[in-house]
Design an enzyme around this catalytic site. Structure first.
Site, PDB file in Angstrom:
ATOM      1  CG  ASP A  33      -0.216  -0.182   2.525  1.00 49.80           C
ATOM      2  OD1 ASP A  33       1.009  -0.435   2.484  1.00 49.80           O
ATOM      3  OD2 ASP A  33      -0.850  -0.061   3.584  1.00 49.80           O
ATOM      4  CG  HIS A 236      21.669   8.443 -18.301  1.00 49.67           C
ATOM      5  ND1 HIS A 236      20.514   8.363 -19.022  1.00 49.67           N
ATOM      6  CD2 HIS A 236      22.204   9.644 -18.631  1.00 49.67           C
ATOM      7  CE1 HIS A 236      20.365   9.459 -19.748  1.00 49.67           C
ATOM      8  NE2 HIS A 236      21.374  10.250 -19.532  1.00 49.67           N
ATOM      9  CG  ASP A 253      23.987  15.265 -16.036  1.00 48.11           C
ATOM     10  OD1 ASP A 253      23.112  16.093 -15.726  1.00 48.11           O
ATOM     11  OD2 ASP A 253      24.049  14.724 -17.164  1.00 48.11           O
ATOM     12  CG  ASP A 264      20.281  18.384 -17.965  1.00 47.73           C
ATOM     13  OD1 ASP A 264      21.121  17.831 -17.238  1.00 47.73           O
ATOM     14  OD2 ASP A 264      19.929  17.933 -19.075  1.00 47.73           O
ATOM     15  CG  HIS A 343      25.947  12.054 -25.158  1.00 46.23           C
ATOM     16  ND1 HIS A 343      25.896  13.428 -25.237  1.00 46.23           N
ATOM     17  CD2 HIS A 343      27.006  11.766 -24.361  1.00 46.23           C
ATOM     18  CE1 HIS A 343      26.874  13.936 -24.485  1.00 46.23           C
ATOM     19  NE2 HIS A 343      27.576  12.949 -23.951  1.00 46.23           N
ATOM     20  CG  HIS A 347      18.205  17.405 -23.759  1.00 42.24           C
ATOM     21  ND1 HIS A 347      17.584  18.087 -22.743  1.00 42.24           N
ATOM     22  CD2 HIS A 347      19.339  16.889 -23.200  1.00 42.24           C
ATOM     23  CE1 HIS A 347      18.297  17.963 -21.622  1.00 42.24           C
ATOM     24  NE2 HIS A 347      19.368  17.259 -21.873  1.00 42.24           N
ATOM     25  CG  HIS A 354      15.856  14.207 -21.964  1.00 45.70           C
ATOM     26  ND1 HIS A 354      16.285  12.915 -22.133  1.00 45.70           N
ATOM     27  CD2 HIS A 354      16.914  14.858 -21.415  1.00 45.70           C
ATOM     28  CE1 HIS A 354      17.530  12.791 -21.698  1.00 45.70           C
ATOM     29  NE2 HIS A 354      17.930  13.961 -21.247  1.00 45.70           N
ATOM     30  CD  GLU A 380      23.325  16.975 -22.447  1.00 43.39           C
ATOM     31  OE1 GLU A 380      23.826  16.126 -21.698  1.00 43.39           O
ATOM     32  OE2 GLU A 380      22.114  17.208 -22.494  1.00 43.39           O
ATOM     33  CE1 TYR A 384      30.862  11.310 -20.932  1.00 40.95           C
ATOM     34  CE2 TYR A 384      30.467  11.346 -23.307  1.00 40.95           C
ATOM     35  CZ  TYR A 384      30.204  11.843 -22.048  1.00 40.95           C
ATOM     36  OH  TYR A 384      29.302  12.864 -21.880  1.00 40.95           O
ATOM     37  NE  ARG A 402      26.777  14.644 -19.420  1.00 37.46           N
ATOM     38  CZ  ARG A 402      26.941  13.413 -18.959  1.00 37.46           C
ATOM     39  NH1 ARG A 402      27.711  12.548 -19.605  1.00 37.46           N
ATOM     40  NH2 ARG A 402      26.363  13.010 -17.842  1.00 37.46           N
ATOM     41  CD  GLU A 404      23.391  18.775 -19.391  1.00 31.71           C
ATOM     42  OE1 GLU A 404      23.725  18.017 -18.458  1.00 31.71           O
ATOM     43  OE2 GLU A 404      22.385  18.595 -20.109  1.00 31.71           O
TER      44      GLU A 404
HETATM   45  N1  GLY Z   1      20.877  14.471 -17.315  1.00 34.07           N
HETATM   46  C1  GLY Z   1      20.527  13.901 -18.540  1.00 34.07           C
HETATM   47  C2  GLY Z   1      21.001  14.725 -19.644  1.00 34.07           C
HETATM   48  O1  GLY Z   1      21.920  15.474 -19.505  1.00 34.07           O
HETATM   49  O2  GLY Z   1      20.436  14.716 -20.693  1.00 34.07           O
HETATM   50 MN    MN Z   2      22.473  16.437 -17.774  1.00 32.22          MN
HETATM   51 MN    MN Z   3      21.045  17.175 -20.609  1.00 32.76          MN
END
Ligand code: GLY
Ligand code: MN
Ligand code: MN
Length: 435
Positions: A33, A236, A253, A264, A343, A347, A354, A380, A384, A402, A404
C-alpha cells in the site's frame, strides 16, 4: 493562474474543431500500500497548474463554458491519510474551471461533454480509463447513430500541438527555469567544496541535494549522476556508491526542479583540485566544443547545427589527442567518433528535463527546426574513454568528461542561464580547492 488560462485560450485557437481531453497522472504502486512520490504530468500541469492525481481536463474551444475539470472529491477520511484535496468547488474558484465534477462521475458526465463532437483530441494510450471510455463512446454512438447521435469519428493526439506550445518559454517559465538553475548552481557549489579524495559519491550527492531542498526545490528533475573516475564514462550512472581516489575526476550531472521546471547541469573536476595534463587536454577539447555549440545557438540557426558544430570540435580534438587517425570530414561522415562520443549535444529543456518538441520536421532525416527566441536547450558535449573504448590511448583510459550548460535563445543571440557555475580550467580548479 492567468498563464494557465492564457495557454488554454491559445490551445483553443490552434485546435478549433473538436473537444480536447487531457488526463492528470495517477499514483503508481511501489509495493503493497505504498506509492511512489507523485509528480504531475507535464502537459496537464502546463494547461491547468493543478497538481493532484486522477484529474481530467476537458477543453471545448469556442464553448461558452470551455473549461471543465474532473477532480478527486473532498473526503475527510482519505485526506487524513494522503493530504488535503482541492475538491470540486475550489477547483472552480482557484483554478478557473467553468464546470467541475468529482472523478467518480467521469463515466456519467464526460459522454455528455463529448456528445456534440465528432472529433476528440486525446492521446490514445495515455490513460487506461479514458482509452476505454472514449472507445466505448465511439461504439455506443455508432450504434445509436440511426437514432440521431453524432458519430465520434476521430480520436486525434493533441500532444504535437501542446508540445510545440511548450517549446517557446514565456518570461514566467524562464524565471522558473532560472530559479531551478540557481538552486542547482548552489548545490554544485557545495559539491565542489565537499568532494575530496576519500569522499564517497553518495556523500557528495547528499550534500548537494540538501542544498537543493533547502533552497526550495521539492525534488530533482532526474536522478543525480555523481560519477567519479571511470564511472563518468557510464552516461547515466546513478548508483553513486563509490569512493573517490586521489587523481580521479568527478562528473556531476544534476538538476533541481522548481515549480516543475528542471535544470540540467554537468561539470567535471579533479577531486584533488588539479587536473593532470591528460585530463586537462581532454577538458579543454570538451570546453571548446561546449563554447562552440553555445556560439552556434542563435535565432534562425538550425537546432541540430549545435550538435554538428560541437561534434566537429570534439572530433578534431580526438585527432589532436591521438585517439583517432584519419581525415576529419571522413571521421565525422563515418561516425568514427562513436567510441568516445555517443550521445547528442542538445535537448530541449523545460518542465521535463528532456522537454517536449520536435528537433526535425518531416521525419528522421528531415530538416532541423530553426532556433527561435524563447527556446531553451542544453549544450552538453563530452568525451569518454571508458571500459568499452579498448583502442583509446593508454594515458586517456578512464577519463570521462562532460560540460553541460542550459541556454535560452534570445532575440539577439542567447543567454547562458548556467553562467554562474565554474567552467574554465582555472575556475574549476579554484572551485575544487576552495574551503
Ligand atoms: N541528465 C541527462 C542529460 O543530460 O540529458
Ligand atoms: Mn544532464
Ligand atoms: Mn542534458
Amino acid at each position: 493562474m492567468d498563464q494557465f488560462a492564457e495557454r488554454r485560450d491559445r490551445l483553443s485557437k490552434l485546435i478549433t474543431d473538436g473537444v480536447i481531453v487531457v488526463p492528470a497522472g495517477h499514483l503508481a504502486t511501489r509495493n503493497n500500500d505504498v506509492e511512489f512520490e507523485f509528480r504531475q504530468l507535464s502537459p496537464f500541469w502546463y494547461l491547468t497548474g493543478f497538481g493532484e492525481p486522477d484529474a481530467v481536463a476537458v477543453i471545448r474551444p469556442g464553448h461558452e463554458k470551455p473549461f471543465t475539470m474532473f477532480v478527486l472529491p473532498r473526503d475527510p477520511k482519505m485526506e487524513t491519510w494522503t493530504g488535503l484535496r482541492t475538491g470540486v468547488d475550489a477547483v472552480q474558484e482557484k483554478f478557473g474551471a467553468d464546470t467541475a465534477f468529482p472523478t467518480t462521475e467521469l463515466e456519467k458526465e464526460l459522454p455528455k461533454l463529448l456528445a456534440e463532437y465528432e472529433k476528440v483530441y486525446y492521446a490514445l494510450g495515455s490513460d487506461k480509463k479514458l482509452d476505454e471510455l472514449l472507445i466505448d463512446q465511439s461504439v455506443k454512438r455508432r450504434r445509436m447513430s440511426p437514432r440521431g447521435d453524432k458519430h465520434l469519428n476521430e480520436i486525434v493526439d493533441p500532444m504535437p500541438v501542446i508540445d510545440q506550445m511548450r517549446l517557446i518559454k514565456s518570461a514566467a517559465e524562464v524565471e522558473c527555469l532560472q530559479k531551478a538553475i540557481d538552486i542547482t548552481a548552489a548545490g554544485f557549489d557545495i559539491a565542489f567544496k565537499s568532494a575530496r579524495p576519500g569522499s564517497f559519491e553518495y556523500e557528495v550527492q547528499a550534500g548537494m541535494e540538501i542544498e537543493f531542498r533547502r533552497a526550495g526545490s521539492p525534488r530533482n528533475g532526474y536522478p543525480s549522476i555523481v560519477a567519479s573516475g571511470e564511472n563518468a564514462c557510464i552516461l547515466h550512472y546513478i548508483s553513486n556508491r563509490d569512493q573517490m581516489n586521489d587523481g580521479d575526476l568527478l562528473l556531476i550531472d544534476a538538476g533541481a526542479e522548481y515549480d516543475l521546471y528542471s535544470a540540467d547541469i554537468t561539470r567535471t573536476w579533479p577531486v584533488n583540485g588539479k587536473f593532470t595534463p591528460e585530463q586537462k587536454d581532454v577538458y579543454e577539447v570538451v570546453l571548446a566544443a561546449n563554447e562552440a555549440g553555445i556560439e552556434a545557438a542563435k535565432p534562425g540557426e538550425d537546432a541540430m547545427g549545435v550538435h554538428d558544430v560541437a561534434l566537429k570540435v570534439l572530433t578534431q580534438g580526438l585527432l589532436d589527442l591521438g585517439a583517432l587517425t584519419g581525415e576529419l570530414d571522413t571521421l565525422i561522415k563515418d561516425r568514427g567518433f562513436l567510441p568516445y562520443y555517443m550521445h547528442g549535444t542538445s535537448h530541449w529543456l523545460g518542465l521535463d528535463v528532456h522537454d517536449s518538441g520536435v528537433y526535425r520536421t518531416g521525419g528522421r532525416t528531415g530538416p532541423s527546426v530553426k532556433l527561435e527566441p524563447g527556446m531553451a536547450l542544453t549544450v552538453e558535449p563530452g568525451l569518454y574513454f571508458g571500459p568499452f573504448a579498448e583502442d583509446a590511448p593508454e594515458g586517456l583510459k578512464g577519463i570521462g568528461i562532460r560540460t553541460e550548460d542550459d541556454v535560452l535563445i534570445t532575440e539577439d543571440g542567447n543567454s547562458v542561464l548556467t553562467s554562474a557555475v565554474p567552467k574554465t580550467v582555472d575556475e574549476i580548479e579554484e572551485a575544487a580547492s576552495a574551503d
